[in-house]
Design a protein around this motif. Structure first.
Motif, PDB file in Angstrom:
ATOM      1  N   ASN A  97      65.620  59.338  43.698  1.00  0.00           N
ATOM      2  CA  ASN A  97      66.432  58.308  44.339  1.00  0.00           C
ATOM      3  C   ASN A  97      67.817  58.224  43.717  1.00  0.00           C
ATOM      4  OD1 ASN A  97      64.102  57.683  45.737  1.00  0.00           O
ATOM      5  ND2 ASN A  97      63.488  56.159  44.246  1.00  0.00           N
ATOM      6  N   ILE A  98      68.484  59.345  43.590  1.00  0.00           N
ATOM      7  CA  ILE A  98      69.779  59.354  42.929  1.00  0.00           C
ATOM      8  C   ILE A  98      70.756  58.429  43.649  1.00  0.00           C
ATOM      9  CG2 ILE A  98      71.767  60.769  42.297  1.00  0.00           C
ATOM     10  CD1 ILE A  98      69.356  61.223  40.548  1.00  0.00           C
ATOM     11  N   GLU A  99      70.841  58.546  44.973  1.00  0.00           N
ATOM     12  CA  GLU A  99      71.782  57.718  45.732  1.00  0.00           C
ATOM     13  C   GLU A  99      71.096  56.546  46.424  1.00  0.00           C
ATOM     14  OE1 GLU A  99      74.982  59.801  47.945  1.00  0.00           O
ATOM     15  OE2 GLU A  99      73.817  61.588  47.493  1.00  0.00           O
ATOM     16  N   TYR A 100      69.864  56.720  46.856  1.00  0.00           N
ATOM     17  CA  TYR A 100      69.195  55.696  47.661  1.00  0.00           C
ATOM     18  C   TYR A 100      68.162  54.953  46.818  1.00  0.00           C
ATOM     19  CZ  TYR A 100      71.372  58.397  51.352  1.00  0.00           C
ATOM     20  OH  TYR A 100      72.286  59.048  52.137  1.00  0.00           O
ATOM     21  N   ASN A 101      68.499  53.729  46.446  1.00  0.00           N
ATOM     22  CA  ASN A 101      67.597  52.890  45.679  1.00  0.00           C
ATOM     23  C   ASN A 101      67.924  51.433  45.986  1.00  0.00           C
ATOM     24  OD1 ASN A 101      69.815  52.168  43.767  1.00  0.00           O
ATOM     25  ND2 ASN A 101      69.623  54.337  43.211  1.00  0.00           N
ATOM     26  N   LEU A 102      67.159  50.526  45.439  1.00  0.00           N
ATOM     27  CA  LEU A 102      67.339  49.109  45.754  1.00  0.00           C
ATOM     28  C   LEU A 102      68.689  48.548  45.301  1.00  0.00           C
ATOM     29  CD1 LEU A 102      63.788  47.659  45.007  1.00  0.00           C
ATOM     30  CD2 LEU A 102      64.845  48.045  47.226  1.00  0.00           C
ATOM     31  N   TRP A 103      69.330  49.183  44.314  1.00  0.00           N
ATOM     32  CA  TRP A 103      70.593  48.656  43.795  1.00  0.00           C
ATOM     33  C   TRP A 103      71.772  48.985  44.714  1.00  0.00           C
ATOM     34  CZ3 TRP A 103      66.599  50.573  40.967  1.00  0.00           C
ATOM     35  CH2 TRP A 103      66.061  49.727  39.987  1.00  0.00           C
TER      36      TRP A 103
END
Length: 279
Positions: A23-29
């Motif tokens: 999840n380098i680019e796509y995460n909850l943050w």
């Protein structure tokens, strides 16, 4: 409708759960270059390089902020969470400095109410009981004074994995509820057919969080829909001293478009200034 299904297809290809790797680019943050990152953990170390073994450059506490400069390709798994490292910029001792911060130490959202800073973030991830089961996110709300003193905190458990691809918070007014100065609403969503969007409400008194009724919505294309609406005293249809939950369920016919059955129910919660009690 076409746009809705396109969103589902795009999300299905994105592994955006906080406990998974990749999840380098796509995460909850959902941090972007140039964003302000607010520290959520009690203490966060800024490292010389993107590694937990790298020398410590500086340390920050809850509520401090840094600027996101560059996303790295390096991940770290800690407390069940896998998140990337960001190169960050900040000022310390009157000088501009740089270092690396693990994103798992950052808040998902932060808000200001008067002189108090309200934050929420993931404390840890609890794995599913069996293989294939969705994990649980231990989400914590914190209220910090201007001197970074912890005024209050509350913990809630949120179903993770496919049930929490996105997280969003919003600071509302008191909505007519006595003894509250604001309401903090948290939303965790799977953003796909058959996956609920869950809303968690907490009243803020100025020094304490108070839990309020929750609501949820779900849409399964061509089959059923479930929608819950909370009516607060200041809203149209609201009543003084009460929180009204309107629950609407619909079933669709064979064509997947025509509604063939609708059921509506109401739940009433009485607010006494400290808690909401269901009648």
């Amino acid at each position: 409708m076409k746009q809705f299904f396109l969103s589902i297809l795009l999300l299905a290809a994105i592994p955006a759960a906080a406990q998974l790797s990749g999840n380098i680019e796509y995460n909850l943050w959902r941090v972007q270059q140039g964003d302000t990152i607010t520290i959520f953990s009690d203490k966060a170390y800024i490292r010389q390089s993107p590694s937990s073994q790298a020398p410590i450059v500086d340390s920050f506490t809850t509520g401090n902020t840094v600027i996101a400069a560059k996303l790295t390709e390096t991940e770290l798994t800690l407390k069940g969470m896998t998140a990337p490292w960001w190169q960050v910029r900040y000022k310390a001792g009157g000088k501009q400095k740089e270092g690396y911060l693990w994103l798992g130490l950052a808040a998902l959202g932060q808000y200001k109410k008067d002189s108090v800073q309200l934050l929420y973030g993931i404390e840890k991830v609890i794995p599913g009981a069996a293989k294939g089961d969705d994990p649980k996110y231990v989400v914590v709300l914190k209220a910090m004074s201007t001197t970074h003193h912890l005024l209050d905190k509350k913990e809630l458990i949120v179903t993770g994995g496919q049930f929490a691809i996105s997280a969003e918070g919003k600071l509302l007014g008191s909505m007519g509820l006595d003894k509250l100065t604001a309401i903090l609403r948290l939303c965790f969503s799977g953003e796909a057919c058959g996956i609920p969007t869950d809303y968690y409400y907490y009243g803020w008194t100025g020094n304490k969080f108070l839990p309020l009724p929750q609501k949820s919505s779900m849409f399964d294309a061509g089959a059923i829909s479930h929608d819950e609406v909370l009516l607060f005293p200041k809203e149209p249809g609201g009543q003084a001293g009460k929180i009204i939950k309107v629950i609407k369920d619909e079933e669709f016919g064979e064509d997947g478009e025509k509604v063939v059955k609708t059921t509506t129910n109401r739940e009433v919660f009485v607010w006494d200034g400290a808690k909401a009690t269901k009648k």
